[in-house]
Design a protein around this motif. Structure first.
Motif, PDB file in Angstrom:
ATOM      1  N   PHE A 191       0.874  -1.247  -0.065  1.00 20.14           N
ATOM      2  CA  PHE A 191       0.065  -0.098   0.184  1.00 20.14           C
ATOM      3  C   PHE A 191       0.818   1.138  -0.073  1.00 20.14           C
ATOM      4  N   GLU A 192       0.422   2.171  -0.955  1.00 18.49           N
ATOM      5  CA  GLU A 192       1.455   3.312  -1.016  1.00 18.49           C
ATOM      6  C   GLU A 192       1.104   4.303   0.123  1.00 18.49           C
ATOM      7  N   ARG A 193       2.145   5.067   0.481  1.00 20.38           N
ATOM      8  CA  ARG A 193       2.210   6.044   1.521  1.00 20.38           C
ATOM      9  C   ARG A 193       1.908   7.359   0.618  1.00 20.38           C
ATOM     10  N   LYS A 194       0.919   8.116   0.799  1.00 17.07           N
ATOM     11  CA  LYS A 194       0.614   9.230   0.197  1.00 17.07           C
ATOM     12  C   LYS A 194       0.263  10.335   1.077  1.00 17.07           C
ATOM     13  N   LYS A 195       1.229  11.246   1.143  1.00 14.94           N
ATOM     14  CA  LYS A 195       1.120  12.504   2.088  1.00 14.94           C
ATOM     15  C   LYS A 195      -0.067  13.449   1.797  1.00 14.94           C
ATOM     16  N   ASN A 196      -0.499  13.608   0.451  1.00 13.24           N
ATOM     17  CA  ASN A 196      -1.466  14.310   0.233  1.00 13.24           C
ATOM     18  C   ASN A 196      -1.888  13.964  -1.391  1.00 13.24           C
ATOM     19  N   ASN A 197      -2.806  14.664  -1.918  1.00 16.00           N
ATOM     20  CA  ASN A 197      -3.290  14.231  -3.304  1.00 16.00           C
ATOM     21  C   ASN A 197      -2.632  14.811  -4.662  1.00 16.00           C
ATOM     22  N   ASP A 198      -1.555  15.555  -4.401  1.00 16.33           N
ATOM     23  CA  ASP A 198      -0.861  16.200  -5.626  1.00 16.33           C
ATOM     24  C   ASP A 198      -0.172  15.511  -6.556  1.00 16.33           C
ATOM     25  N   PHE A 199      -0.223  14.185  -6.392  1.00 13.69           N
ATOM     26  CA  PHE A 199       0.643  13.521  -7.384  1.00 13.69           C
ATOM     27  C   PHE A 199       0.011  13.453  -8.657  1.00 13.69           C
ATOM     28  N   LEU A 200       0.951  13.172  -9.600  1.00 10.67           N
ATOM     29  CA  LEU A 200       0.434  13.314 -11.011  1.00 10.67           C
ATOM     30  C   LEU A 200      -0.426  12.122 -11.191  1.00 10.67           C
TER      31      LEU A 200
ATOM     32  N   GLU B  16      17.772  16.910  -8.228  1.00 13.72           N
ATOM     33  CA  GLU B  16      17.705  17.324  -6.703  1.00 13.72           C
ATOM     34  C   GLU B  16      18.905  17.759  -5.973  1.00 13.72           C
ATOM     35  N   ASP B  17      18.974  18.982  -5.584  1.00 17.50           N
ATOM     36  CA  ASP B  17      20.119  19.427  -4.787  1.00 17.50           C
ATOM     37  C   ASP B  17      20.106  19.014  -3.220  1.00 17.50           C
ATOM     38  N   GLU B  18      21.218  19.197  -2.636  1.00 17.97           N
ATOM     39  CA  GLU B  18      21.560  18.635  -1.016  1.00 17.97           C
ATOM     40  C   GLU B  18      20.056  19.128  -0.169  1.00 17.97           C
ATOM     41  N   ALA B  19      19.769  20.346  -0.284  1.00 16.22           N
ATOM     42  CA  ALA B  19      18.625  20.970   0.509  1.00 16.22           C
ATOM     43  C   ALA B  19      17.396  20.015   0.064  1.00 16.22           C
ATOM     44  N   TYR B  20      16.979  19.718  -1.162  1.00 18.64           N
ATOM     45  CA  TYR B  20      15.759  19.028  -1.301  1.00 18.64           C
ATOM     46  C   TYR B  20      16.035  17.613  -0.856  1.00 18.64           C
ATOM     47  N   MET B  21      17.161  17.216  -1.101  1.00 19.63           N
ATOM     48  CA  MET B  21      17.335  15.787  -0.535  1.00 19.63           C
ATOM     49  C   MET B  21      17.187  15.380   0.958  1.00 19.63           C
ATOM     50  N   ASN B  22      17.517  16.480   1.559  1.00 16.89           N
ATOM     51  CA  ASN B  22      17.676  16.598   3.195  1.00 16.89           C
ATOM     52  C   ASN B  22      16.194  16.669   3.679  1.00 16.89           C
ATOM     53  N   GLU B  23      15.480  17.143   2.888  1.00 13.45           N
ATOM     54  CA  GLU B  23      13.859  17.280   3.318  1.00 13.45           C
ATOM     55  C   GLU B  23      13.114  16.047   2.940  1.00 13.45           C
ATOM     56  N   SER B  24      12.895  15.239   3.939  1.00 13.49           N
ATOM     57  CA  SER B  24      12.126  14.057   3.694  1.00 13.49           C
ATOM     58  C   SER B  24      10.677  14.104   3.307  1.00 13.49           C
ATOM     59  N   SER B  25      10.021  15.102   3.312  1.00 16.93           N
ATOM     60  CA  SER B  25       8.617  15.395   2.892  1.00 16.93           C
ATOM     61  C   SER B  25       8.732  15.505   1.225  1.00 16.93           C
ATOM     62  N   ASN B  26      10.057  15.630   0.615  1.00 11.09           N
ATOM     63  CA  ASN B  26      10.261  15.510  -0.933  1.00 11.09           C
ATOM     64  C   ASN B  26      10.350  14.206  -1.275  1.00 11.09           C
ATOM     65  N   HIS B  27      10.072  13.168  -0.661  1.00 15.84           N
ATOM     66  CA  HIS B  27      10.235  11.606  -1.136  1.00 15.84           C
ATOM     67  C   HIS B  27       9.015  10.976  -0.516  1.00 15.84           C
ATOM     68  N   SER B  28       8.622  10.016  -1.509  1.00 18.25           N
ATOM     69  CA  SER B  28       7.291   9.134  -1.153  1.00 18.25           C
ATOM     70  C   SER B  28       7.806   7.697  -1.180  1.00 18.25           C
ATOM     71  N   VAL B  29       6.884   6.768  -0.632  1.00 21.36           N
ATOM     72  CA  VAL B  29       7.099   5.416  -0.719  1.00 21.36           C
ATOM     73  C   VAL B  29       5.904   4.840  -2.044  1.00 21.36           C
ATOM     74  N   PHE B  30       6.294   4.147  -2.963  1.00 25.43           N
ATOM     75  CA  PHE B  30       5.399   3.616  -3.772  1.00 25.43           C
ATOM     76  C   PHE B  30       5.799   2.282  -3.999  1.00 25.43           C
ATOM     77  N   SER B  31       4.846   1.563  -4.757  1.00 28.52           N
ATOM     78  CA  SER B  31       5.245   0.212  -5.236  1.00 28.52           C
ATOM     79  C   SER B  31       6.080   0.311  -6.593  1.00 28.52           C
ATOM     80  N   ILE B  32       7.085  -0.454  -6.724  1.00 26.24           N
ATOM     81  CA  ILE B  32       7.912  -0.381  -7.835  1.00 26.24           C
ATOM     82  C   ILE B  32       7.049  -0.587  -9.263  1.00 26.24           C
ATOM     83  N   ASN B  33       6.128  -1.243  -9.288  1.00 27.43           N
ATOM     84  CA  ASN B  33       5.132  -1.315 -10.358  1.00 27.43           C
ATOM     85  C   ASN B  33       4.767   0.135 -10.689  1.00 27.43           C
ATOM     86  N   THR B  34       4.128   0.996  -9.714  1.00 31.16           N
ATOM     87  CA  THR B  34       3.712   2.121 -10.034  1.00 31.16           C
ATOM     88  C   THR B  34       4.830   3.017 -10.681  1.00 31.16           C
TER      89      THR B  34
END
Length: 129
Positions: free
Chosen positions: A3-12, A67-85
């Motif tokens: 099951f994908e963890r989605k923080k909000n609904n602004d995914f494409l 992605e620059d270092e600041a972007y990478m250091n912010e965990s909210s810029n990453h999500s967990v999905f299934s590899i098929n997705t």
């Protein structure tokens, strides 16, 4: 089932098809930059590390490559999905997903990847939707 963890609904919004067989023992989860799932960039850099044993983790990490270092250091810029997705977001990665742990690839052209040996820049590209 993963099951994908989605923080909000602004995914494409994309249609999800079953594109791959994934039956590796630790699971099908992967960590993905929001640049791919929200901003529409193609995967530009991908690597597979040892899976997190406490989660359904394939070990794959997918980034756009800009992605620059600041972007990478912010965990909210990453999500967990299934590899098929993620394969549905960018089908160019499909030939590589069963690569061994420790594999690292970069996009070198619109539809091509190479093993990253540090000698070439990442080709950053957006999906054509």
């Amino acid at each position: 089932m993963f099951f994908e963890r989605k923080k909000n609904n602004d995914f494409l919004s994309i249609n999800i098809e079953n594109l791959i067989d994934w039956n590796e023992p630790n699971g099908e989860g992967c960590i993905v930059s929001d640049r791919i799932t929200k901003e529409g960039f193609k995967v530009g850099y991908m690597y597979r590390e040892a899976p997190d044993e406490d989660n359904p983790d394939s070990g794959w990490r997918f980034l756009s490559g800009n992605e620059d270092e600041a972007y990478m250091n912010e965990s909210s810029n990453h999500s967990v999905f299934s590899i098929n997705t993620i394969c549905n977001y960018d089908r160019d990665i499909i030939p590589y997903i069963h690569a061994e742990i420790g594999s690292v690839y970069i996009r070198t052209g619109s539809n091509t990847f190479e093993i990253d040996d540090g000698s070439k820049p990442i080709f950053v590209d957006k999906q054509k939707r």
